[in-house]
Design a protein around this motif. Structure first.
Motif, PDB file in Angstrom:
ATOM      1  N   ALA A 173      -6.001 -24.240 -22.380  1.00  0.00           N
ATOM      2  CA  ALA A 173      -6.162 -25.320 -23.359  1.00  0.00           C
ATOM      3  C   ALA A 173      -6.323 -26.666 -22.650  1.00  0.00           C
ATOM      4  O   ALA A 173      -7.141 -27.505 -23.052  1.00  0.00           O
ATOM      5  CB  ALA A 173      -4.968 -25.356 -24.301  1.00  0.00           C
ATOM      6  N   GLN A 174      -5.557 -26.872 -21.585  1.00  0.00           N
ATOM      7  CA  GLN A 174      -5.682 -28.117 -20.826  1.00  0.00           C
ATOM      8  C   GLN A 174      -7.033 -28.199 -20.120  1.00  0.00           C
ATOM      9  O   GLN A 174      -7.631 -29.270 -20.046  1.00  0.00           O
ATOM     10  CB  GLN A 174      -4.539 -28.206 -19.811  1.00  0.00           C
ATOM     11  CG  GLN A 174      -3.174 -28.391 -20.448  1.00  0.00           C
ATOM     12  CD  GLN A 174      -2.032 -28.237 -19.453  1.00  0.00           C
ATOM     13  OE1 GLN A 174      -2.202 -27.675 -18.373  1.00  0.00           O
ATOM     14  NE2 GLN A 174      -0.866 -28.743 -19.809  1.00  0.00           N
ATOM     15  N   LEU A 175      -7.501 -27.052 -19.632  1.00  0.00           N
ATOM     16  CA  LEU A 175      -8.818 -27.011 -19.004  1.00  0.00           C
ATOM     17  C   LEU A 175      -9.897 -27.397 -20.006  1.00  0.00           C
ATOM     18  O   LEU A 175     -10.824 -28.159 -19.682  1.00  0.00           O
ATOM     19  CB  LEU A 175      -9.082 -25.609 -18.457  1.00  0.00           C
ATOM     20  CG  LEU A 175     -10.379 -25.425 -17.670  1.00  0.00           C
ATOM     21  CD1 LEU A 175     -10.309 -26.152 -16.331  1.00  0.00           C
ATOM     22  CD2 LEU A 175     -10.668 -23.937 -17.449  1.00  0.00           C
ATOM     23  N   VAL A 176      -9.787 -26.901 -21.219  1.00  0.00           N
ATOM     24  CA  VAL A 176     -10.735 -27.250 -22.280  1.00  0.00           C
ATOM     25  C   VAL A 176     -10.686 -28.758 -22.545  1.00  0.00           C
ATOM     26  O   VAL A 176     -11.717 -29.400 -22.765  1.00  0.00           O
ATOM     27  CB  VAL A 176     -10.435 -26.454 -23.563  1.00  0.00           C
ATOM     28  CG1 VAL A 176     -11.269 -26.974 -24.735  1.00  0.00           C
ATOM     29  CG2 VAL A 176     -10.706 -24.971 -23.349  1.00  0.00           C
ATOM     30  N   GLY A 177      -9.468 -29.330 -22.501  1.00  0.00           N
ATOM     31  CA  GLY A 177      -9.340 -30.767 -22.708  1.00  0.00           C
ATOM     32  C   GLY A 177     -10.072 -31.568 -21.650  1.00  0.00           C
ATOM     33  O   GLY A 177     -10.773 -32.544 -21.964  1.00  0.00           O
ATOM     34  N   PHE A 178      -9.931 -31.171 -20.396  1.00  0.00           N
ATOM     35  CA  PHE A 178     -10.661 -31.847 -19.317  1.00  0.00           C
ATOM     36  C   PHE A 178     -12.171 -31.684 -19.493  1.00  0.00           C
ATOM     37  O   PHE A 178     -12.938 -32.624 -19.260  1.00  0.00           O
ATOM     38  CB  PHE A 178     -10.237 -31.287 -17.955  1.00  0.00           C
ATOM     39  CG  PHE A 178      -8.984 -31.892 -17.402  1.00  0.00           C
ATOM     40  CD1 PHE A 178      -9.010 -33.137 -16.796  1.00  0.00           C
ATOM     41  CD2 PHE A 178      -7.773 -31.217 -17.474  1.00  0.00           C
ATOM     42  CE1 PHE A 178      -7.854 -33.708 -16.273  1.00  0.00           C
ATOM     43  CE2 PHE A 178      -6.614 -31.769 -16.965  1.00  0.00           C
ATOM     44  CZ  PHE A 178      -6.649 -33.016 -16.354  1.00  0.00           C
ATOM     45  N   PHE A 179     -12.582 -30.504 -19.915  1.00  0.00           N
ATOM     46  CA  PHE A 179     -14.015 -30.260 -20.120  1.00  0.00           C
ATOM     47  C   PHE A 179     -14.558 -31.134 -21.242  1.00  0.00           C
ATOM     48  O   PHE A 179     -15.655 -31.690 -21.129  1.00  0.00           O
ATOM     49  CB  PHE A 179     -14.246 -28.783 -20.440  1.00  0.00           C
ATOM     50  CG  PHE A 179     -15.679 -28.449 -20.744  1.00  0.00           C
ATOM     51  CD1 PHE A 179     -16.658 -28.588 -19.778  1.00  0.00           C
ATOM     52  CD2 PHE A 179     -16.041 -28.004 -22.001  1.00  0.00           C
ATOM     53  CE1 PHE A 179     -17.978 -28.280 -20.057  1.00  0.00           C
ATOM     54  CE2 PHE A 179     -17.363 -27.693 -22.291  1.00  0.00           C
ATOM     55  CZ  PHE A 179     -18.337 -27.837 -21.315  1.00  0.00           C
ATOM     56  N   ILE A 180     -13.806 -31.276 -22.326  1.00  0.00           N
ATOM     57  CA  ILE A 180     -14.227 -32.142 -23.435  1.00  0.00           C
ATOM     58  C   ILE A 180     -14.379 -33.582 -22.953  1.00  0.00           C
ATOM     59  O   ILE A 180     -15.313 -34.291 -23.349  1.00  0.00           O
ATOM     60  CB  ILE A 180     -13.225 -32.042 -24.600  1.00  0.00           C
ATOM     61  CG1 ILE A 180     -13.315 -30.663 -25.253  1.00  0.00           C
ATOM     62  CG2 ILE A 180     -13.484 -33.135 -25.637  1.00  0.00           C
ATOM     63  CD1 ILE A 180     -12.242 -30.405 -26.296  1.00  0.00           C
ATOM     64  N   LEU A 181     -13.466 -34.014 -22.090  1.00  0.00           N
ATOM     65  CA  LEU A 181     -13.554 -35.368 -21.549  1.00  0.00           C
ATOM     66  C   LEU A 181     -14.829 -35.539 -20.729  1.00  0.00           C
ATOM     67  O   LEU A 181     -15.522 -36.566 -20.838  1.00  0.00           O
ATOM     68  CB  LEU A 181     -12.318 -35.661 -20.687  1.00  0.00           C
ATOM     69  CG  LEU A 181     -12.236 -37.055 -20.059  1.00  0.00           C
ATOM     70  CD1 LEU A 181     -12.329 -38.146 -21.115  1.00  0.00           C
ATOM     71  CD2 LEU A 181     -10.934 -37.193 -19.258  1.00  0.00           C
ATOM     72  N   MET A 182     -15.176 -34.539 -19.920  1.00  0.00           N
ATOM     73  CA  MET A 182     -16.411 -34.606 -19.146  1.00  0.00           C
ATOM     74  C   MET A 182     -17.632 -34.616 -20.060  1.00  0.00           C
ATOM     75  O   MET A 182     -18.595 -35.361 -19.820  1.00  0.00           O
ATOM     76  CB  MET A 182     -16.487 -33.423 -18.177  1.00  0.00           C
ATOM     77  CG  MET A 182     -15.428 -33.441 -17.090  1.00  0.00           C
ATOM     78  SD  MET A 182     -15.591 -32.071 -15.908  1.00  0.00           S
ATOM     79  CE  MET A 182     -17.003 -32.632 -14.944  1.00  0.00           C
ATOM     80  N   MET A 183     -17.590 -33.812 -21.109  1.00  0.00           N
ATOM     81  CA  MET A 183     -18.698 -33.785 -22.055  1.00  0.00           C
ATOM     82  C   MET A 183     -18.820 -35.112 -22.806  1.00  0.00           C
ATOM     83  O   MET A 183     -19.930 -35.543 -23.144  1.00  0.00           O
ATOM     84  CB  MET A 183     -18.518 -32.629 -23.047  1.00  0.00           C
ATOM     85  CG  MET A 183     -18.753 -31.243 -22.466  1.00  0.00           C
ATOM     86  SD  MET A 183     -20.459 -30.993 -21.849  1.00  0.00           S
ATOM     87  CE  MET A 183     -20.241 -31.355 -20.080  1.00  0.00           C
ATOM     88  N   ALA A 184     -17.692 -35.769 -23.045  1.00  0.00           N
ATOM     89  CA  ALA A 184     -17.722 -37.071 -23.724  1.00  0.00           C
ATOM     90  C   ALA A 184     -18.443 -38.098 -22.846  1.00  0.00           C
ATOM     91  O   ALA A 184     -19.223 -38.924 -23.346  1.00  0.00           O
ATOM     92  CB  ALA A 184     -16.301 -37.532 -24.034  1.00  0.00           C
ATOM     93  N   ILE A 185     -18.177 -38.045 -21.543  1.00  0.00           N
ATOM     94  CA  ILE A 185     -18.873 -38.947 -20.618  1.00  0.00           C
ATOM     95  C   ILE A 185     -20.368 -38.660 -20.626  1.00  0.00           C
ATOM     96  O   ILE A 185     -21.199 -39.572 -20.702  1.00  0.00           O
ATOM     97  CB  ILE A 185     -18.300 -38.793 -19.194  1.00  0.00           C
ATOM     98  CG1 ILE A 185     -16.838 -39.264 -19.152  1.00  0.00           C
ATOM     99  CG2 ILE A 185     -19.138 -39.580 -18.182  1.00  0.00           C
ATOM    100  CD1 ILE A 185     -16.149 -38.989 -17.824  1.00  0.00           C
ATOM    101  N   GLN A 186     -20.721 -37.373 -20.571  1.00  0.00           N
ATOM    102  CA  GLN A 186     -22.128 -36.986 -20.598  1.00  0.00           C
ATOM    103  C   GLN A 186     -22.796 -37.397 -21.912  1.00  0.00           C
ATOM    104  O   GLN A 186     -23.944 -37.861 -21.922  1.00  0.00           O
ATOM    105  CB  GLN A 186     -22.256 -35.466 -20.415  1.00  0.00           C
ATOM    106  CG  GLN A 186     -21.762 -34.945 -19.077  1.00  0.00           C
ATOM    107  CD  GLN A 186     -22.861 -34.863 -18.050  1.00  0.00           C
ATOM    108  OE1 GLN A 186     -23.767 -35.691 -18.023  1.00  0.00           O
ATOM    109  NE2 GLN A 186     -22.784 -33.867 -17.200  1.00  0.00           N
TER     110      GLN A 186
END
Length: 228
Positions: free
Chosen positions: A91-104
């Protein structure tokens, strides 16, 4: 006092050369793929170059992995290693991924509304994919995340920011992110901030999970989404 300062500077210079050496080895691998792509557009001997790249890549991955593990055995104050997967860590990994996608996504909006230009790095990748589709898609998704996470996060932090303090952790993540961004962008530009931001997220993830495999997974997903 003078002797200890001299030894410190010599050790720092030695670590600089070693880290740059890893980076050069990675760039050589990328150059082989670039040559294969150029030959493909000219109808040249692409298969031989791809074979050379695969052999080189296998040897380089083995060497970098061995050196990283050796490094952690010698000095590992943050206790990096292998942490078991759990629903919480996923779940935390998904959170980091969402943050990266938000930047993109934010960057994509700025490009869409012509506030910023499409990154030159992405334009080059798109051109290479057209010339040699499979390998120029597979390389940034499967190989580049492994190389870059070992070099820009794993090896970098333990070479230059070994102490486990808030200041060292912050500086390590910040500087590694800037270097990561500058390797994808030439010169100062808003695009540098975007790539550096992705590097900062990856650096924070490395310190959070203390397991390079999470970083490789994040980087893999980010590159996959960028090329789809």
């Amino acid at each position: 006092m003078f002797g200890s300062s001299t030894r410190w500077l010599l050790n720092w210079f030695k670590r600089d050369l070693q880290w740059v050496g890893f980076l050069v080895l990675y760039l050589i691998d990328s150059m082989i793929l670039l040559l294969a792509t150029d030959q493909a557009s000219r109808g040249g001997s692409t298969n031989q170059l791809i074979g050379t790249m695969l052999i080189y890549s296998g040897l380089l991955l083995a060497f970098i992995t061995w050196r990283y593990q050796k490094q952690l055995q010698q000095n590992n104050p943050r206790q990096f290693g292998r942490t078991p997967f759990s629903w919480k860590s996923i779940a935390q990994l998904v959170g980091f991924f969402i943050l990266m996608m938000a930047i993109q996504y934010a960057w994509g909006l700025l490009i869409h509304f012509h506030i910023l230009q499409n990154p030159a790095n992405q334009q080059i990748i798109d051109q290479q994919v057209v010339k040699l589709p499979f390998w120029n898609t597979a390389y940034p998704i499967l190989l580049a995340p492994i190389y870059e996470e070992f070099i820009f996060r794993g090896i970098f932090l333990n070479y230059f920011f070994r102490k486990n303090t808030r200041l060292m952790n912050f500086l390590g993540v910040f500087i590694s992110g800037i270097i990561f961004g500058s390797m994808h962008v030439s010169g100062l530009s808003p695009t540098l901030l975007m790539y550096s931001g992705l590097g900062w997220v990856l650096g924070a993830a490395y310190l959070h999970f203390k397991d390079i495999r999470y970083n490789i997974a994040l980087h893999f997903l980010n590159n996959l989404m960028s090329l789809i």
